[in-house]
Scaffold this active site. Structure first.
Site, mmCIF file in Angstrom:
data_model
loop_
_atom_site.group_PDB
_atom_site.id
_atom_site.type_symbol
_atom_site.label_atom_id
_atom_site.label_comp_id
_atom_site.label_asym_id
_atom_site.label_seq_id
_atom_site.Cartn_x
_atom_site.Cartn_y
_atom_site.Cartn_z
ATOM 1 N N GLU A 149 0.833 -1.212 0.000
ATOM 2 C CA GLU A 149 0.000 0.000 0.000
ATOM 3 C C GLU A 149 0.861 1.253 0.000
ATOM 4 O OE1 GLU A 149 -3.441 2.442 2.495
ATOM 5 O OE2 GLU A 149 -2.362 0.813 3.487
ATOM 6 N N GLU A 248 -11.952 2.727 4.998
ATOM 7 C CA GLU A 248 -10.936 3.145 5.959
ATOM 8 C C GLU A 248 -11.015 4.661 6.120
ATOM 9 O OE1 GLU A 248 -6.861 1.277 6.178
ATOM 10 O OE2 GLU A 248 -6.219 3.341 5.816
#
EC number: 5.3.1.22
Length: 269
Positions: A149, A248
Site C-alpha cells: 500500500e 478506511e
C-alpha cells in the site's frame, strides 16, 4: 456486478472498545467482510469466533508495525531490520491463518530517523525487494496474497517509504511474484497523484484490494471533498472489480450515521 465493501475495524465503530464488538456492529450494519490493522491485544480465537457468529469474512490484516515507540510503522523496507521483519511476518501469517484471512498488507515502513530519503532510497528498495520475495514464498505456502500500500507523504506520513502506485508497481515488477498485489487506497492516491480514473485503469491488473475515504478530511465518502464516489464506484464496476473496497475513514460522527452513502449504493443496486 455490485461492489463488495469491507468495514475497517481500526477506523469504524470507534465508540466500541474491542474488535469483536466492532465486527458484530459491522455485521449488523450489513457488511459481509471486515478488515483491520495489526489486531494487537485481540486473541485470534476471539476474533474468529465473533466472525463465525456474525457470518462475516475477515478480508485483510496488516503486518505488525514494529517498534512504535521508536517511530516504526512497518519493517519490510527498513535496512537492518530483516530478522524483525521475518518475525513480524510469521506472526501475521499465524494470526491470519487462525482467523481465515487470505490477505496481508506487508507494511513497507518509514525512512529511518536521522537519514535523508534520497540517501537511503536505493538500500531501502533492495531491502524491500528481498523481504517481499521472502514474504511471497511464505504466503504462497498458505495460499495467501501479500499487498503493498502506497501511503502519501504529503499529509499523512512524511517519512513513509512507499508513496505512489507508480513506485509500488515498479517494485512489484522487480519482485515478480504473482501472489503480491497492489493495495490502492484512493485517499492516498488522490493526494499524491490524482488522475484516479487513469490510475485505476492502468494499475487495475495489479490491484488486490481498494480502500476509500474522502479527501482531504478522510471522512465518509459522501462528506464534502474532492472525490466523486458514485462515479468511482461505477468505474470500478465497469472494470469488473471483484475484490473488496475497504472503508478506511474516520466517521465525522456516529458510524451508523456515516453509512448513508453505502445504504444508498445498496438500494441503487
Amino acid at each position: 456486478m455490485a461492489l463488495r465493501f469491507s468495514a475497517n475495524l481500526s477506523w469504524l465503530f470507534p465508540e466500541l472498545p474491542a474488535l469483536p464488538a466492532r465486527l458484530e456492529a459491522a455485521a449488523a450494519a450489513g457488511f459481509g467482510a471486515v478488515e483491520a490493522a495489526w489486531p494487537a491485544g485481540c486473541p485470534a480465537q476471539e476474533l474468529r469466533a465473533a466472525a463465525e457468529r456474525a457470518g462475516v469474512r475477515i478480508a485483510l490484516l496488516n503486518t505488525p508495525p514494529g517498534d512504535q515507540e521508536a517511530g516504526e510503522l512497518g519493517l519490510a523496507a527498513v535496512p537492518g531490520r530483516q530478522a524483525a521483519f521475518r518475525q513480524a511476518l510469521e506472526a501475521a501469517v499465524h494470526y491470519a491463518r487462525a482467523v481465515g484471512c487470505p490477505r496481508i498488507h506487508v507494511m513497507a515502513g518509514r525512512v529511518p530517523l536521522g537519514t535523508e530519503r534520497a540517501a537511503v532510497a536505493g538500500e531501502m528498495e533492495t531491502t524491500f525487494i528481498e523481504n517481499l520475495r521472502y514474504a511471497a514464498d511464505l504466503l504462497s505456502q498458505e495460499d495467501m496474497i501479500g499487498l503493498l500500500e502506497p501511503i502519501n507523504n504529503r499529509i499523512t506520513d512524511p517519512r513513509y517509504y512507499l508513496n505512489t502506485p507508480h513506485q509500488a508497481a515498479a517494485i512489484l515488477e522487480k519482485v515478480g511474484r504473482p501472489n503480491l498485489k497492489l493495495q490502492l487506497d484512493l485517499f492516498h492516491c488522490q493526494i499524491m497523484d490524482g488522475n484516479l480514473s487513469r490510475n485505476l485503469e492502468m494499475y487495475f491488473p495489479l490491484i488486490g484490494h481498494i480502500q476509500i475515504a474522502q479527501v482531504p478530511g478522510r471522512h465518509e465518502p459522501d462528506s464534502p471533498g474532492e472525490l466523486n464516489f458514485p462515479y468511482i464506484f461505477e468505474l470500478l464496476e465497469s472494470l469488473g472489480y471483484t475484490g473488496y473496497v475497504g472503508c478506511e475513514y474516520a466517521p465525522k460522527g456516529d458510524t451508523l450515521e456515516s453509512l448513508g452513502w453505502l445504504r444508498s449504493y445498496w438500494e441503487s443496486r
